[in-house]
Design a protein around this motif. Structure first.
Motif, PDB file in Angstrom:
ATOM      1  N   ILE A  95      -1.670  35.752 -12.813  1.00 26.25           N
ATOM      2  CA  ILE A  95      -0.892  34.539 -13.067  1.00 26.25           C
ATOM      3  C   ILE A  95       0.355  34.941 -13.840  1.00 26.25           C
ATOM      4  O   ILE A  95       0.255  35.606 -14.874  1.00 26.25           O
ATOM      5  N   GLN A  96       1.514  34.529 -13.330  1.00 24.69           N
ATOM      6  CA  GLN A  96       2.762  34.807 -14.030  1.00 24.69           C
ATOM      7  C   GLN A  96       3.279  33.512 -14.620  1.00 24.69           C
ATOM      8  O   GLN A  96       3.479  32.526 -13.911  1.00 24.69           O
ATOM      9  N   GLY A  97       3.499  33.509 -15.923  1.00 21.99           N
ATOM     10  CA  GLY A  97       3.997  32.328 -16.618  1.00 21.99           C
ATOM     11  C   GLY A  97       5.489  32.152 -16.428  1.00 21.99           C
ATOM     12  O   GLY A  97       6.176  32.997 -15.825  1.00 21.99           O
TER      13      GLY A  97
ATOM     14  N   ASP B 223     -11.588  34.067 -14.880  1.00 22.72           N
ATOM     15  CA  ASP B 223     -12.191  32.926 -15.556  1.00 22.72           C
ATOM     16  C   ASP B 223     -11.559  31.639 -15.024  1.00 22.72           C
ATOM     17  O   ASP B 223     -10.344  31.443 -15.107  1.00 22.72           O
ATOM     18  N   GLY B 224     -12.379  30.767 -14.452  1.00 21.22           N
ATOM     19  CA  GLY B 224     -11.874  29.525 -13.856  1.00 21.22           C
ATOM     20  C   GLY B 224     -11.163  28.630 -14.849  1.00 21.22           C
ATOM     21  O   GLY B 224     -10.149  28.009 -14.530  1.00 21.22           O
TER      22      GLY B 224
ATOM     23  N   VAL C 255      -6.298  23.113  -5.827  1.00 20.28           N
ATOM     24  CA  VAL C 255      -6.892  23.605  -7.071  1.00 20.28           C
ATOM     25  C   VAL C 255      -8.245  24.251  -6.770  1.00 20.28           C
ATOM     26  O   VAL C 255      -8.555  25.340  -7.276  1.00 20.28           O
ATOM     27  N   ALA C 256      -9.058  23.603  -5.954  1.00 15.13           N
ATOM     28  CA  ALA C 256     -10.378  24.148  -5.606  1.00 15.13           C
ATOM     29  C   ALA C 256     -10.250  25.486  -4.895  1.00 15.13           C
ATOM     30  O   ALA C 256     -11.010  26.423  -5.181  1.00 15.13           O
ATOM     31  N   ASP C 257      -9.289  25.615  -3.983  1.00 18.37           N
ATOM     32  CA  ASP C 257      -9.090  26.874  -3.266  1.00 18.37           C
ATOM     33  C   ASP C 257      -8.636  27.995  -4.204  1.00 18.37           C
ATOM     34  O   ASP C 257      -9.023  29.156  -4.033  1.00 18.37           O
TER      35      ASP C 257
ATOM     36  N   SER D 297      -6.143  26.233 -16.852  1.00 18.25           N
ATOM     37  CA  SER D 297      -5.289  25.919 -18.000  1.00 18.25           C
ATOM     38  C   SER D 297      -3.849  26.383 -17.787  1.00 18.25           C
ATOM     39  O   SER D 297      -2.926  25.848 -18.391  1.00 18.25           O
ATOM     40  N   HIS D 298      -3.645  27.376 -16.928  1.00 16.49           N
ATOM     41  CA  HIS D 298      -2.295  27.870 -16.667  1.00 16.49           C
ATOM     42  C   HIS D 298      -1.651  27.256 -15.422  1.00 16.49           C
ATOM     43  O   HIS D 298      -0.499  27.536 -15.121  1.00 16.49           O
TER      44      HIS D 298
END
Length: 83
Positions: free
Chosen positions: A61-63, A73-74, A44-46, A79-80
């Motif tokens: 990001i692909q849902g 935006d972090g 997650v941090a990376d 959140s995704h």
């Protein structure tokens, strides 16, 4: 630990560990769980690290439904993510 009032598990005491008892039978299982959590936290941090700062890169990001989001935006990235 104080259980939530009105729940069946709270009334029966299910899910609670008495003092002196361990939740895992052996230390290897406990170490495996701890290592797995550390690896997930580093992943997650990376993923978020390169989007931070004034030269932060955008992430695509692909849902699950094929929706594509481009953001740096972090909070949106986290959140995704499904961890």
């Amino acid at each position: 630990l104080t259980p939530h009032a009105g729940t069946m598990a709270a009334a029966s005491g299910a899910g609670f560990v008495k003092s002196g008892e361990r939740s895992f039978k052996d230390d290897t299982k406990q170490a495996d769980v701890r290592l797995s959590n550390i690896v997930a936290a580093k992943a997650v941090a990376d993923a978020v690290r390169t989007s931070l700062g004034p030269k932060g890169m955008d992430k695509m990001i692909q849902g699950k439904d094929g929706e594509v989001i481009i953001t740096n935006d972090g909070a949106t990235i986290l959140s995704h993510m499904s961890v």
